[in-house]
Design a protein around this motif. Structure first.
Motif, PDB file in Angstrom:
ATOM      1  N   VAL A  74      -6.819   1.296   3.457  1.00  0.00           N
ATOM      2  CA  VAL A  74      -7.594   0.517   2.666  1.00  0.00           C
ATOM      3  C   VAL A  74      -8.899   0.097   3.415  1.00  0.00           C
ATOM      4  O   VAL A  74      -8.601   0.181   4.501  1.00  0.00           O
ATOM      5  N   GLY A  75      -9.880  -0.533   2.874  1.00  0.00           N
ATOM      6  CA  GLY A  75     -10.878  -0.989   3.727  1.00  0.00           C
ATOM      7  C   GLY A  75     -10.589  -2.413   4.527  1.00  0.00           C
ATOM      8  O   GLY A  75      -9.531  -2.856   4.258  1.00  0.00           O
ATOM      9  N   ALA A  76     -11.466  -2.707   5.302  1.00  0.00           N
ATOM     10  CA  ALA A  76     -11.279  -3.977   6.254  1.00  0.00           C
ATOM     11  C   ALA A  76     -11.081  -5.006   5.292  1.00  0.00           C
ATOM     12  O   ALA A  76     -10.377  -6.075   5.584  1.00  0.00           O
ATOM     13  N   PRO A  77     -12.076  -5.214   4.006  1.00  0.00           N
ATOM     14  CA  PRO A  77     -11.963  -6.521   3.497  1.00  0.00           C
ATOM     15  C   PRO A  77     -10.519  -6.833   2.674  1.00  0.00           C
ATOM     16  O   PRO A  77      -9.800  -7.850   2.568  1.00  0.00           O
ATOM     17  N   ALA A  78      -9.878  -5.444   2.204  1.00  0.00           N
ATOM     18  CA  ALA A  78      -8.525  -5.559   1.504  1.00  0.00           C
ATOM     19  C   ALA A  78      -7.658  -5.919   2.568  1.00  0.00           C
ATOM     20  O   ALA A  78      -6.545  -6.883   2.193  1.00  0.00           O
TER      21      ALA A  78
END
Length: 273
Positions: A75-79
């Motif tokens: 998953v991406g860094a924000p998630a």
């Protein structure tokens, strides 16, 4: 509904989500929502993982390390930032933790719709689809049948709504298929409508009339209710000839029933005494 303790744990995740959404594009915030919901689906099928990530007998640092090892690169860094905030909290049960991850995904999708200026449209589409599902028993049965994998029911939703409804609406209907917060399908849709209205600082007024209201009458009713409740009010109008005439308005637990059907029912009861 989350308990006070769980809400406190969720607040840190909300802060991270809000901070990201304040500078990211609507599309990127929608990606965040999709990733969080994907993690929620993973957790729903992995009870041991749910327990490990919400176990207050282990340190927040250990739980953070675990979620990072599992999801970095997936998953991406924000998630990952939002999930780190969630696993760092204290949860009354693994199921409450799962609910919080799912809620974060929904909040991100609603934030995406808000950023795009389309949340009012999403709210109306969810309401109209809930009405269709309630009226069409075969469709409601097919979409609400938990014995059928959610992925298959999602295919039907996409066939029905893709290109006809906002993409955020379609995604939220898919969330409802799995029973948002442990609710049934239609109840999940209703709750998502409420959350969409609340994000716009509006109450919902469920209005039942025997025949369609003129636009001017709808605006006047909305203005009067907004004045009464001290907050914006979103009208959700259902036309039901069975009430004969008059109007019924439900806002939260408040019911104002001025229908002719109610008066006739009361008259029958009075004569029966």
């Amino acid at each position: 509904m989350m308990s006070i303790g769980n809400r406190d744990s969720y607040a840190a995740a909300t802060d991270e989500l809000t901070a990201y959404a304040s500078s990211a594009s609507a599309a990127d915030v929608a990606v965040l929502g999709d990733e969080l919901l994907s993690v929620a689906r993973l957790l729903s099928g992995e009870p041991r993982l749910r327990r490990a990530l919400s176990d207050s007998s282990t340190t927040p640092a250990r739980r953070t390390e675990l979620v990072g090892a599992l999801l970095t690169g997936k998953v991406g860094a924000p998630a990952l930032t939002v999930l780190t905030a969630l696993v760092s909290g204290r949860w009354s049960s693994p199921s409450e933790f799962l609910t919080a991850v799912e809620q974060a995904g929904v909040d991100a999708l609603l934030s995406s719709g808000s950023s795009a200026g389309e949340l009012s449209e999403v709210e109306d589409e969810l309401f109209r689809f809930a009405k269709v599902v309630s009226a069409e028993k075969a469709l409601g049965g097919a979409l609400g049948d938990s014995s059928v994998p959610a992925s298959r029911r999602s295919e039907l939703v996409r066939e029905l709504l893709t290109g006809k409804a906002n993409p955020v609406t379609v995604r939220l209907v898919e969330v409802a298929l799995s029973g948002f917060g442990g609710r049934g399908f239609v109840a999940s849709l209703d709750r998502l409508v409420e959350l969409a209205a609340d994000r716009q600082d509006r109450d919902l007024a469920y209005v039942t009339v025997a025949r369609p209201l003129a636009e001017a009458d709808e605006q006047a009713l909305a203005a009067k209710l907004s004045e009464l409740y001290g907050r914006g009010v979103s009208l959700k109008v259902t036309v039901d000839p069975a009430i004969v005439g008059g109007i019924s308005v439900k806002v939260g637990s408040d019911l104002y029933d001025g229908t002719i059907l109610r008066r006739l029912t009361e008259a029958r009861k009075a004569f029966a005494k």
